[in-house]
Design a protein around this motif. Structure first.
Motif, PDB file in Angstrom:
ATOM      1  N   PHE A 102       0.875  -1.165   0.000  1.00 18.74           N
ATOM      2  CA  PHE A 102       0.000   0.000   0.000  1.00 18.74           C
ATOM      3  C   PHE A 102       0.918   1.222   0.000  1.00 18.74           C
ATOM      4  O   PHE A 102       1.454   1.620   1.033  1.00 18.74           O
ATOM      5  N   LYS A 103       1.089   1.783  -1.189  1.00 17.60           N
ATOM      6  CA  LYS A 103       2.103   2.806  -1.417  1.00 17.60           C
ATOM      7  C   LYS A 103       1.571   4.205  -1.122  1.00 17.60           C
ATOM      8  O   LYS A 103       0.463   4.565  -1.527  1.00 17.60           O
ATOM      9  N   ALA A 104       2.366   4.982  -0.412  1.00 16.04           N
ATOM     10  CA  ALA A 104       2.037   6.390  -0.158  1.00 16.04           C
ATOM     11  C   ALA A 104       2.268   7.195  -1.433  1.00 16.04           C
ATOM     12  O   ALA A 104       3.274   6.988  -2.122  1.00 16.04           O
ATOM     13  N   SER A 105       1.348   8.107  -1.750  1.00 12.15           N
ATOM     14  CA  SER A 105       1.493   8.905  -2.970  1.00 12.15           C
ATOM     15  C   SER A 105       2.710   9.821  -2.902  1.00 12.15           C
ATOM     16  O   SER A 105       3.357  10.088  -3.913  1.00 12.15           O
ATOM     17  N   GLU A 107       5.732   9.335  -0.977  1.00 10.89           N
ATOM     18  CA  GLU A 107       6.472   8.408  -0.118  1.00 10.89           C
ATOM     19  C   GLU A 107       7.697   9.053   0.527  1.00 10.89           C
ATOM     20  O   GLU A 107       8.537   9.630  -0.156  1.00 10.89           O
ATOM     21  N   ILE A 129      -4.669   2.202   7.304  1.00 11.70           N
ATOM     22  CA  ILE A 129      -3.679   2.201   6.226  1.00 11.70           C
ATOM     23  C   ILE A 129      -3.644   3.537   5.490  1.00 11.70           C
ATOM     24  O   ILE A 129      -2.577   4.029   5.102  1.00 11.70           O
ATOM     25  N   LYS A 130      -4.807   4.175   5.313  1.00 14.33           N
ATOM     26  CA  LYS A 130      -4.833   5.472   4.619  1.00 14.33           C
ATOM     27  C   LYS A 130      -4.134   6.552   5.437  1.00 14.33           C
ATOM     28  O   LYS A 130      -3.546   7.480   4.869  1.00 14.33           O
ATOM     29  N   TYR A 132      -1.511   6.030   7.487  1.00 16.42           N
ATOM     30  CA  TYR A 132      -0.070   5.820   7.298  1.00 16.42           C
ATOM     31  C   TYR A 132       0.369   6.406   5.955  1.00 16.42           C
ATOM     32  O   TYR A 132       1.359   7.129   5.868  1.00 16.42           O
ATOM     33  N   ASN A 133      -0.400   6.088   4.916  1.00  8.96           N
ATOM     34  CA  ASN A 133      -0.070   6.577   3.574  1.00  8.96           C
ATOM     35  C   ASN A 133      -0.092   8.098   3.511  1.00  8.96           C
ATOM     36  O   ASN A 133       0.756   8.714   2.854  1.00  8.96           O
ATOM     37  N   THR A 138       4.784   4.201   3.230  1.00  6.32           N
ATOM     38  CA  THR A 138       4.366   3.046   2.434  1.00  6.32           C
ATOM     39  C   THR A 138       4.430   1.807   3.313  1.00  6.32           C
ATOM     40  O   THR A 138       5.419   1.582   4.015  1.00  6.32           O
ATOM     41  N   LYS A 167      -4.196  -7.183  -2.921  1.00  8.44           N
ATOM     42  CA  LYS A 167      -4.585  -6.051  -2.079  1.00  8.44           C
ATOM     43  C   LYS A 167      -6.073  -6.102  -1.736  1.00  8.44           C
ATOM     44  O   LYS A 167      -6.466  -5.916  -0.577  1.00  8.44           O
TER      45      LYS A 167
END
Length: 238
Positions: A102-105, A107, A129-130, A132-133, A138, A167
């Protein structure tokens, strides 16, 4: 040919058998302890080799007579550096294509989470999770069934990893608690083995991008604070 180059060439040839000899001696010593599968690596300490086995990490003397179990630390700077974890980091990174990410936009950091879908704190972490992102973190998941291999949890997690969209299956399991069983050849053992080599026993276990290992849940804000401290050189090496 330059004489110094000739000398260097013959010195190199002389050293090659010694390296193989050391490895052979170490493997022979380990075999007497019923350890037959070992990956022998170099070590920053003269006279020692790092040996990766399924149940952990060893430091073994070149002559095979002395053995230390556990992490090796570098204390040459203002904070501890876990040299063993840095070595294992290459192994976990090699599994990147098999991770559920789950990748951060935007990062800033990457945290690898060894997780078990039956762990309450896994659910708590994934529900956020959102968050953290949004903080630039990530999250990469690797399966670590706490009940061990050949358990129902291991089979359920293999089914998730086998699905066409990992995912979605991962999040669906978190929301519903149901896993669609599948017969597959996904090998959870390699994820589990890396976790054991890190010394992980419970979940979630959080591997930071400087090889620091944190055991237990951290909220998004707590995680961001820890990562910011590591960025300023205040890491513990875990």
């Amino acid at each position: 040919m330059n004489k110094s180059l000739v000398l260097f060439f013959f010195m190199t040839l002389a050293l090659v058998p010694l390296v193989h000899s050391d490895d052979a001696v170490i493997k022979n010593s380990l075999s007497r302890l019923s350890i037959h599968s070992a990956d022998i690596q170099s070590s920053p300490v003269a006279g020692l080799k790092t040996v990766l086995i399924e149940s952990g990490v060893l430091c073994v003397s070149d002559d095979g007579r002395h053995l230390i179990q556990g992490p090796l630390y570098d204390v040459g700077s203002d904070y501890l550096i876990n040299v063993t974890n840095q070595l294992l980091g290459k192994r976990s990174d090699a599994l990147q294509k098999e991770m559920i990410i789950f990748k951060a936009s935007q990062e800033k950091h990457v945290v690898t989470v060894f997780t078990d879908i039956t762990c309450d704190y896994y659910h708590k972490l994934h529900e956020q999770i959102k968050d953290y992102n949004a903080l630039g973190i990530t999250i990469r998941y690797l399966a670590f069934p706490r009940q061990g291999l050949n358990s129902q949890t291991e089979r359920d997690m293999a089914s998730i990893w086998y699905s066409a969209n990992r995912k979605d299956s991962f999040t669906q399991e978190m929301n519903s608690g149901n896993v669609q069983p599948a017969t597959c050849d996904i090998d959870i053992r390699k994820y589990y083995t890396v976790g054991v080599q890190y010394g992980i026993q419970g979940t979630p276990a959080l591997l930071l991008d400087n090889a620091t290992l944190i055991l237990g849940y951290q909220s998004p804000k707590e995680m961001a604070s820890i990562l910011d401290q590591q960025g300023s050189g205040q890491a513990t090496g875990g």
